[in-house]
Design a protein around this motif. Sequence first.
Motif, PDB file in Angstrom:
ATOM      1  N   GLU A 180       0.750  -1.047  -0.034  1.00 60.21           N
ATOM      2  CA  GLU A 180       0.053   0.089   0.058  1.00 60.21           C
ATOM      3  C   GLU A 180       0.927   1.023   0.059  1.00 60.21           C
ATOM      4  O   GLU A 180       2.004   1.438   0.552  1.00 60.21           O
ATOM      5  CB  GLU A 180      -0.789  -0.093   1.196  1.00 60.21           C
ATOM      6  N   LYS A 181       0.630   1.953  -0.920  1.00 60.72           N
ATOM      7  CA  LYS A 181       1.131   3.555  -1.109  1.00 60.72           C
ATOM      8  C   LYS A 181       0.762   4.260   0.356  1.00 60.72           C
ATOM      9  O   LYS A 181      -0.076   3.984   1.087  1.00 60.72           O
ATOM     10  CB  LYS A 181       0.666   4.187  -2.017  1.00 60.72           C
ATOM     11  N   VAL A 182       1.782   5.185   0.737  1.00 63.74           N
ATOM     12  CA  VAL A 182       1.447   6.188   2.021  1.00 63.74           C
ATOM     13  C   VAL A 182       1.890   7.552   1.411  1.00 63.74           C
ATOM     14  O   VAL A 182       2.466   7.885   0.608  1.00 63.74           O
ATOM     15  CB  VAL A 182       2.598   5.520   2.978  1.00 63.74           C
ATOM     16  N   LEU A 183       1.507   8.276   2.405  1.00 64.07           N
ATOM     17  CA  LEU A 183       1.652   9.799   2.054  1.00 64.07           C
ATOM     18  C   LEU A 183       2.336  10.280   3.329  1.00 64.07           C
ATOM     19  O   LEU A 183       2.356  10.057   4.682  1.00 64.07           O
ATOM     20  CB  LEU A 183       0.152  10.420   2.464  1.00 64.07           C
ATOM     21  N   GLY A 184       3.443  10.820   3.131  1.00 59.16           N
ATOM     22  CA  GLY A 184       4.541  11.279   3.817  1.00 59.16           C
ATOM     23  C   GLY A 184       4.815  12.712   4.173  1.00 59.16           C
ATOM     24  O   GLY A 184       4.580  13.439   3.271  1.00 59.16           O
ATOM     25  N   LEU A 185       5.118  13.034   5.659  1.00 58.53           N
ATOM     26  CA  LEU A 185       5.521  14.317   6.022  1.00 58.53           C
ATOM     27  C   LEU A 185       6.937  14.239   6.648  1.00 58.53           C
ATOM     28  O   LEU A 185       7.056  13.202   7.641  1.00 58.53           O
ATOM     29  CB  LEU A 185       4.600  14.773   6.926  1.00 58.53           C
ATOM     30  N   VAL A 186       7.916  15.027   6.626  1.00 62.22           N
ATOM     31  CA  VAL A 186       8.966  15.058   7.148  1.00 62.22           C
ATOM     32  C   VAL A 186       9.108  16.556   7.701  1.00 62.22           C
ATOM     33  O   VAL A 186       8.965  17.506   7.042  1.00 62.22           O
ATOM     34  CB  VAL A 186      10.394  14.706   6.396  1.00 62.22           C
ATOM     35  N   VAL A 187       9.551  16.714   9.161  1.00 59.39           N
ATOM     36  CA  VAL A 187       9.712  17.741   9.783  1.00 59.39           C
ATOM     37  C   VAL A 187      10.845  17.729  10.708  1.00 59.39           C
ATOM     38  O   VAL A 187      11.104  16.857  11.561  1.00 59.39           O
ATOM     39  CB  VAL A 187       8.293  18.073  10.487  1.00 59.39           C
ATOM     40  N   PRO A 188      11.603  18.956  10.573  1.00 59.38           N
ATOM     41  CA  PRO A 188      12.527  18.942  11.363  1.00 59.38           C
ATOM     42  C   PRO A 188      12.398  19.063  13.008  1.00 59.38           C
ATOM     43  O   PRO A 188      11.426  19.547  13.288  1.00 59.38           O
ATOM     44  CB  PRO A 188      13.500  20.515  11.155  1.00 59.38           C
ATOM     45  N   VAL A 189      13.314  18.409  13.700  1.00 63.22           N
ATOM     46  CA  VAL A 189      13.256  18.318  15.175  1.00 63.22           C
ATOM     47  C   VAL A 189      13.439  19.702  15.754  1.00 63.22           C
ATOM     48  O   VAL A 189      14.677  20.001  15.380  1.00 63.22           O
ATOM     49  CB  VAL A 189      13.860  17.103  15.842  1.00 63.22           C
ATOM     50  N   LEU A 190      12.855  20.451  16.503  1.00 63.20           N
ATOM     51  CA  LEU A 190      13.173  21.815  16.964  1.00 63.20           C
ATOM     52  C   LEU A 190      14.079  21.466  18.200  1.00 63.20           C
ATOM     53  O   LEU A 190      14.810  22.535  18.591  1.00 63.20           O
ATOM     54  CB  LEU A 190      11.837  22.438  17.360  1.00 63.20           C
ATOM     55  N   SER A 191      14.290  20.540  18.782  1.00 57.83           N
ATOM     56  CA  SER A 191      15.281  20.129  19.814  1.00 57.83           C
ATOM     57  C   SER A 191      16.717  20.435  19.323  1.00 57.83           C
ATOM     58  O   SER A 191      17.213  19.988  18.577  1.00 57.83           O
ATOM     59  CB  SER A 191      15.200  18.837  20.491  1.00 57.83           C
ATOM     60  N   GLY A 192      17.423  21.457  20.291  1.00 61.27           N
ATOM     61  CA  GLY A 192      18.823  21.917  19.716  1.00 61.27           C
ATOM     62  C   GLY A 192      19.776  21.171  20.672  1.00 61.27           C
ATOM     63  O   GLY A 192      20.863  21.612  20.741  1.00 61.27           O
ATOM     64  N   TYR A 193      19.499  20.135  21.156  1.00 62.23           N
ATOM     65  CA  TYR A 193      20.585  19.400  22.085  1.00 62.23           C
ATOM     66  C   TYR A 193      20.132  17.749  22.232  1.00 62.23           C
ATOM     67  O   TYR A 193      19.109  17.569  21.857  1.00 62.23           O
ATOM     68  CB  TYR A 193      20.292  20.023  23.696  1.00 62.23           C
ATOM     69  N   GLY A 194      20.988  17.230  22.738  1.00 59.49           N
ATOM     70  CA  GLY A 194      20.926  15.732  22.934  1.00 59.49           C
ATOM     71  C   GLY A 194      21.017  15.052  21.705  1.00 59.49           C
ATOM     72  O   GLY A 194      21.479  15.500  20.444  1.00 59.49           O
ATOM     73  N   VAL A 195      20.687  13.678  21.671  1.00 62.05           N
ATOM     74  CA  VAL A 195      20.739  12.826  20.571  1.00 62.05           C
ATOM     75  C   VAL A 195      19.883  13.331  19.346  1.00 62.05           C
ATOM     76  O   VAL A 195      19.962  12.945  18.303  1.00 62.05           O
ATOM     77  CB  VAL A 195      20.658  11.369  20.952  1.00 62.05           C
ATOM     78  N   LEU A 196      18.784  13.952  19.962  1.00 59.82           N
ATOM     79  CA  LEU A 196      17.544  14.572  18.792  1.00 59.82           C
ATOM     80  C   LEU A 196      17.922  15.529  18.113  1.00 59.82           C
ATOM     81  O   LEU A 196      17.249  16.162  17.212  1.00 59.82           O
ATOM     82  CB  LEU A 196      16.278  14.673  19.764  1.00 59.82           C
ATOM     83  N   LYS A 197      19.110  16.171  18.357  1.00 56.35           N
ATOM     84  CA  LYS A 197      19.654  17.441  17.680  1.00 56.35           C
ATOM     85  C   LYS A 197      19.743  17.406  16.152  1.00 56.35           C
ATOM     86  O   LYS A 197      20.262  15.961  15.837  1.00 56.35           O
ATOM     87  CB  LYS A 197      20.836  17.782  18.190  1.00 56.35           C
ATOM     88  N   ASP A 198      19.136  17.996  15.122  1.00 50.27           N
ATOM     89  CA  ASP A 198      19.144  17.831  13.841  1.00 50.27           C
ATOM     90  C   ASP A 198      18.362  16.373  13.338  1.00 50.27           C
ATOM     91  O   ASP A 198      18.512  15.836  12.293  1.00 50.27           O
ATOM     92  CB  ASP A 198      20.487  17.854  13.243  1.00 50.27           C
ATOM     93  N   SER A 199      17.738  16.041  14.178  1.00 50.69           N
ATOM     94  CA  SER A 199      16.850  14.631  13.861  1.00 50.69           C
ATOM     95  C   SER A 199      15.596  15.197  12.970  1.00 50.69           C
ATOM     96  O   SER A 199      15.372  16.422  12.982  1.00 50.69           O
ATOM     97  CB  SER A 199      16.698  14.023  14.957  1.00 50.69           C
TER      98      SER A 199
END
Length: 405
Positions: A180-199
């Motif tokens: 099945e096809k999907v509809l995708g959305l990619v959003v930058p993580v706003l956290s600027g620290y820790g392992v989630l930075k630039d995620s």
Amino acid sequence: MKSWSLFPRRSIHAKLLAFMLIAAIIPLITLGSMAYWKSSMVVREQFSKSGEYIATQLQIQIDNYLSQMRYMAYDINTYVSDPTLVGMREEQPKTYTGFLEQKNFERYLGAHRNLDTKGIFIVTPSGYFFGENVINGQDLMRESWWRALPAKLDEERWIGFYTPRHYVGFQDEAELRNQEKVLGLVVPVLSGYGVLKDSRILIEMKAGKLFQLFSQLEKDMSAHVTITAKNGELIYQTAGTFVQQESDIVWNKPLESNNWMIQVRLPYEQMNRSAEVIQSFFIAALILSAVLALLLAYLFSRRITGKIKRLQETMRLVGTGELQTRAEVDTEDELGRLGVSFNQMVRRIQTLIAEVSRTEQLKKEAELRAVHYQINPHLLFNTLNSIQWKARLSGANEIGNMLYH
């Protein structure tokens, strides 16, 4: 041509047949044309409303999906931006505490799922991901749409429709075609620290319901569906070639969530196809009605002309002297009354002929009597003359004079 022009004059059957057929066909054509015109208008109107309704449902459904995805991304970003809520210090947990932190975070991500959600992930720059579903980070990074994203993502990116290749369990192209096809959305993580930075937050929604609406428009109505982004990028387009015409019926549905534009284009000929079907049925019904009217007119006129022909034959027999012939009367209509009048006329003729015969007989008898009256004195005179001459010859002059006087 002359014999054909005289045909209606010679045959009352043809006149009745022609008049009855005309009387039946004209109302049929008039009423049928009005019914066809009205039904065609109704069908076109209903067809247009149906297309408008499906296009609106498609707009609402896509807007609903986009709104849900945007809300999920906003809620997740709000959560991960609070350092007091998210305390992950490493991508792959090496301690039990780290393992619990990751599981709790993934449960939080999974809490945003619904029946239409394919997956919700946070992908780190190294390709490691957080999420309930099992995907292959390396396969994800090899996706063409992922590689097209900028290294420094600073705003949301709507990927559009695609077949995901990064889920664990994908085997070959056959499975890919059935997936099945999907509809995708990619959003930058706003956290600027820790392992989630630039995620990046990746949200994928199942697009099966949307493609069912696409199919309903494309297959059932032969419409051409196009979805374009604000910058003109093509998000979706109906497969196959399509030549746009000025006469096409077009519905443009803007999406409020991300300014995409849905365009549904329906060829005018397709809308007329239903009207053409009605036209075919109308012509068939008209032909059938004409044949039925012709048959009924023939049978009815034949019944009338049959009585007229029998009356004509009876008149012919009476004309040849067969005065005992009578017209058969089995109805009380005009032809029946005409037959009764004809029979009365024949009886009067018979009576008149009998009276004339009797009068002629009496006339002949009178003439004979007159002749007899003329013959009787003549014989008497001859007899007396003979006696006179006999008396004279015998010398009886007195007797002769007496006979003379």
